[in-house]
Design a protein around this motif. Structure first.
Motif, PDB file in Angstrom:
ATOM      1  N   ASP A 192      -9.497  -5.626  -8.668  1.00  0.00           N
ATOM      2  CA  ASP A 192      -8.927  -4.280  -8.720  1.00  0.00           C
ATOM      3  C   ASP A 192      -9.298  -3.650 -10.060  1.00  0.00           C
ATOM      4  OD1 ASP A 192      -7.255  -2.019  -9.012  1.00  0.00           O
ATOM      5  OD2 ASP A 192      -5.669  -2.919  -7.807  1.00  0.00           O
ATOM      6  N   ASP A 193     -10.320  -2.824 -10.049  1.00  0.00           N
ATOM      7  CA  ASP A 193     -10.867  -2.300 -11.301  1.00  0.00           C
ATOM      8  C   ASP A 193      -9.842  -1.478 -12.075  1.00  0.00           C
ATOM      9  OD1 ASP A 193     -13.432  -2.038 -12.899  1.00  0.00           O
ATOM     10  OD2 ASP A 193     -12.912   0.076 -12.662  1.00  0.00           O
ATOM     11  N   HIS A 194      -9.074  -0.627 -11.380  1.00  0.00           N
ATOM     12  CA  HIS A 194      -8.088   0.206 -12.069  1.00  0.00           C
ATOM     13  C   HIS A 194      -6.990  -0.662 -12.683  1.00  0.00           C
ATOM     14  CE1 HIS A 194      -5.924   3.995 -12.894  1.00  0.00           C
ATOM     15  NE2 HIS A 194      -4.842   3.250 -12.724  1.00  0.00           N
ATOM     16  N   LEU A 195      -6.536  -1.655 -11.944  1.00  0.00           N
ATOM     17  CA  LEU A 195      -5.490  -2.527 -12.465  1.00  0.00           C
ATOM     18  C   LEU A 195      -5.984  -3.317 -13.670  1.00  0.00           C
ATOM     19  CD1 LEU A 195      -2.674  -3.747 -12.320  1.00  0.00           C
ATOM     20  CD2 LEU A 195      -3.514  -5.352 -10.592  1.00  0.00           C
ATOM     21  N   LEU A 243       3.994  -6.312 -18.582  1.00  0.00           N
ATOM     22  CA  LEU A 243       3.164  -6.737 -17.462  1.00  0.00           C
ATOM     23  C   LEU A 243       3.868  -6.473 -16.131  1.00  0.00           C
ATOM     24  CD1 LEU A 243       0.763  -8.217 -16.176  1.00  0.00           C
ATOM     25  CD2 LEU A 243       1.906 -10.393 -16.735  1.00  0.00           C
ATOM     26  N   LYS A 244       5.145  -6.794 -16.070  1.00  0.00           N
ATOM     27  CA  LYS A 244       5.906  -6.561 -14.836  1.00  0.00           C
ATOM     28  C   LYS A 244       5.864  -5.087 -14.439  1.00  0.00           C
ATOM     29  CE  LYS A 244       9.207 -10.339 -15.622  1.00  0.00           C
ATOM     30  NZ  LYS A 244      10.640 -10.665 -15.932  1.00  0.00           N
ATOM     31  N   ASP A 245       5.988  -4.214 -15.421  1.00  0.00           N
ATOM     32  CA  ASP A 245       6.019  -2.784 -15.108  1.00  0.00           C
ATOM     33  C   ASP A 245       4.639  -2.242 -14.750  1.00  0.00           C
ATOM     34  OD1 ASP A 245       8.702  -2.732 -15.395  1.00  0.00           O
ATOM     35  OD2 ASP A 245       8.765  -1.463 -17.178  1.00  0.00           O
ATOM     36  N   SER A 297       4.089  -3.427 -11.118  1.00  0.00           N
ATOM     37  CA  SER A 297       4.937  -2.718 -10.154  1.00  0.00           C
ATOM     38  C   SER A 297       4.626  -1.229 -10.084  1.00  0.00           C
ATOM     39  CB  SER A 297       6.418  -2.904 -10.513  1.00  0.00           C
ATOM     40  OG  SER A 297       6.720  -2.241 -11.738  1.00  0.00           O
ATOM     41  N   GLY A 298       3.787  -0.742 -11.008  1.00  0.00           N
ATOM     42  CA  GLY A 298       3.434   0.669 -11.016  1.00  0.00           C
ATOM     43  C   GLY A 298       4.386   1.565 -11.779  1.00  0.00           C
ATOM     44  N   VAL A 299       5.368   0.965 -12.470  1.00  0.00           N
ATOM     45  CA  VAL A 299       6.305   1.764 -13.271  1.00  0.00           C
ATOM     46  C   VAL A 299       5.560   2.474 -14.402  1.00  0.00           C
ATOM     47  CG1 VAL A 299       8.303   1.652 -14.838  1.00  0.00           C
ATOM     48  CG2 VAL A 299       8.311   0.362 -12.691  1.00  0.00           C
ATOM     49  N   ILE A 300       4.600   1.786 -15.016  1.00  0.00           N
ATOM     50  CA  ILE A 300       3.765   2.405 -16.047  1.00  0.00           C
ATOM     51  C   ILE A 300       2.299   2.143 -15.717  1.00  0.00           C
ATOM     52  CG2 ILE A 300       5.461   2.318 -17.913  1.00  0.00           C
ATOM     53  CD1 ILE A 300       4.031  -0.169 -18.995  1.00  0.00           C
ATOM     54  N   ASP A 301       1.448   3.071 -16.113  1.00  0.00           N
ATOM     55  CA  ASP A 301       0.008   2.926 -15.906  1.00  0.00           C
ATOM     56  C   ASP A 301      -0.721   3.473 -17.130  1.00  0.00           C
ATOM     57  OD1 ASP A 301      -2.597   2.734 -15.100  1.00  0.00           O
ATOM     58  OD2 ASP A 301      -2.496   4.369 -13.646  1.00  0.00           O
ATOM     59  N   PRO A 302      -1.038   2.593 -18.087  1.00  0.00           N
ATOM     60  CA  PRO A 302      -1.720   3.054 -19.296  1.00  0.00           C
ATOM     61  C   PRO A 302      -3.223   3.231 -19.130  1.00  0.00           C
ATOM     62  CG  PRO A 302      -1.219   0.711 -19.474  1.00  0.00           C
ATOM     63  CD  PRO A 302      -0.656   1.172 -18.165  1.00  0.00           C
ATOM     64  N   ALA A 303      -3.774   2.994 -17.945  1.00  0.00           N
ATOM     65  CA  ALA A 303      -5.223   3.044 -17.744  1.00  0.00           C
ATOM     66  C   ALA A 303      -5.878   4.351 -18.203  1.00  0.00           C
ATOM     67  CB  ALA A 303      -5.559   2.773 -16.277  1.00  0.00           C
ATOM     68  N   PRO A 304      -5.218   5.524 -18.057  1.00  0.00           N
ATOM     69  CA  PRO A 304      -5.898   6.763 -18.440  1.00  0.00           C
ATOM     70  C   PRO A 304      -6.303   6.867 -19.912  1.00  0.00           C
ATOM     71  CG  PRO A 304      -4.103   7.261 -16.942  1.00  0.00           C
ATOM     72  CD  PRO A 304      -3.968   5.807 -17.309  1.00  0.00           C
ATOM     73  N   LYS A 329       8.972   7.329 -22.608  1.00  0.00           N
ATOM     74  CA  LYS A 329       9.392   7.715 -21.262  1.00  0.00           C
ATOM     75  C   LYS A 329      10.007   6.510 -20.542  1.00  0.00           C
ATOM     76  CE  LYS A 329       9.502  10.316 -17.512  1.00  0.00           C
ATOM     77  NZ  LYS A 329      10.417  11.487 -17.403  1.00  0.00           N
ATOM     78  N   ARG A 330       9.379   5.359 -20.672  1.00  0.00           N
ATOM     79  CA  ARG A 330       9.865   4.130 -20.029  1.00  0.00           C
ATOM     80  C   ARG A 330      11.259   3.757 -20.536  1.00  0.00           C
ATOM     81  NH1 ARG A 330       9.711  -1.205 -21.715  1.00  0.00           N
ATOM     82  NH2 ARG A 330       9.747  -2.754 -20.032  1.00  0.00           N
TER      83      ARG A 330
END
Length: 347
Positions: free
Chosen positions: A141-144, A305-307, A310-317, A190-191
């Motif tokens: 999963d490249d985005h993950l 890692l858990k978040d 689970s999609g709670v946070i996504d720092p990829a951008p 925000k989290r």
């Protein structure tokens, strides 16, 4: 193997170096799948932080365990792992207290005699205490994988700044610095439940990410004009929590002047003159607290890692450019001239 080497300011090369190999029973060898260039690497690139000619560079990576030493018990070949930006034994008194960056047997990737993260493979000292296993399925999963790479430094460092600043449910937050760490500080705030988050920055590409991450307001001014704008947004009182993610005199002075009386500053910008931006008399009179320093990222990876998973946070951008290993020198130039926010490397 091939790895990134710094020879002099603005002289970054990708060269053949000795293969990463087990040297001690506690070691592991990790084949790098993703690495990146950090804003702090630019201090060496610009000649503002000393490096020996031929020294390795890079401290953020994730990859596949290729081999383990005889004393490694928690990992095996084939495991997908992420490495925090410093290694640590996980057993000393400081590690037990969660301050992994002060580990009595710890160290920094790319230090003299050690592999850097910007290469094909890395020898990892104290592998059991350092590496964190990731779900095997993430490898496809490249985005993950991109989001998980942020756990090696910038997401944990932004979280450390938010904790130092005392971000809590319903608080007001201001973030000084629009680099990857500052943006991750927005995401961390925000989290943690901040009600209002003001991002200071003038580059639209970056402030757009800040808004995506949860910023409610953007202040493009600098210096005294920025201070006045933040205070106006907050009824003249400043923010409960301020994240300082730059490390210069001006950024620290701004941070102090936009902090509400009784508030706190979480500072994670590598200091380059920031001490002269502090006025202890002002801080004393206004009961302003200063907390921060080198982020003990290894302590934060499990909860973050858990978040991410689970999609709670996504720092990829925060990664806005990808280069091959051969293109790493171009990546440094792009970050130096601010045409890239954070460059990811795919060896």
């Amino acid at each position: 193997m091939r790895a990134t080497v710094i020879h002099a300011p603005h002289d970054i090369r990708v060269e053949e170096v000795p293969d990463a190999a087990i040297q001690r029973p506690e070691d592991a060898v990790v084949r790098v799948l993703r690495a990146c260039i950090c804003g702090s690497d630019l201090w060496a690139y610009r000649g503002e932080a000393a490096r020996k000619s031929g020294q390795r560079i890079g401290h953020e990576f994730l990859g596949i365990v290729e081999e383990t030493g005889s004393a490694v018990t928690d990992l095996r070949a084939g495991d997908l792992v992420v490495a925090p930006f410093m290694w640590s034994d996980g057993t000393c008194e400081y590690c037990a207290e969660g301050l992994f960056t002060s580990c009595e047997h710890g160290g920094f990737w790319g230090s003299v005699g050690h592999d850097g993260g910007q290469g094909e493979a890395v020898r990892v000292p104290h592998a059991d205490g350092t590496l964190v296993k990731l779900p095997a399925e993430a490898v496809s999963d490249d985005h993950l994988l991109t989001a998980l790479l942020a756990l090696s430094d910038v997401m944990g460092t932004g979280h450390h700044a938010a904790l130092g600043a005392g971000v809590r449910e319903g608080s007001t937050v201001a973030v000084v610095g629009d680099g990857a760490v500052g943006l991750c500080g927005v995401l961390a705030a925000k989290r943690l439940g901040a009600e209002r988050i003001i991002a200071l920055g003038r580059h639209t590409v970056r402030t757009d990410i800040a808004k995506l991450f949860g910023a409610t307001d953007v202040v493009a001014e600098r210096g005294e004009a920025a201070e006045a704008a933040v205070r106006e947004l907050l009824g003249g009182r400043g923010a409960h929590a301020v994240i300082e993610a730059v490390g210069t005199e001006q950024s620290m002075r701004t941070a102090v002047n936009i902090t509400r009386d009784g508030g706190a500053i979480g500072y994670v910008g590598v200091p380059h003159g920031s001490g002269t931006g502090l006025d202890l008399g002002v801080m004393f009179d206004r009961n302003i607290t200063l907390r921060g320093g080198v982020a003990p990222v290894r302590a934060y990876i499990p909860e973050l890692l858990k978040d991410v998973l689970s999609g709670v946070i996504d720092p990829a951008p925060v990664f806005d450019r990808t280069v091959s290993l051969d293109e790493v020198p171009d990546g440094y130039r792009a970050m130096d001239d601010r045409s890239a926010l954070k460059v990811m490397i795919k060896p």
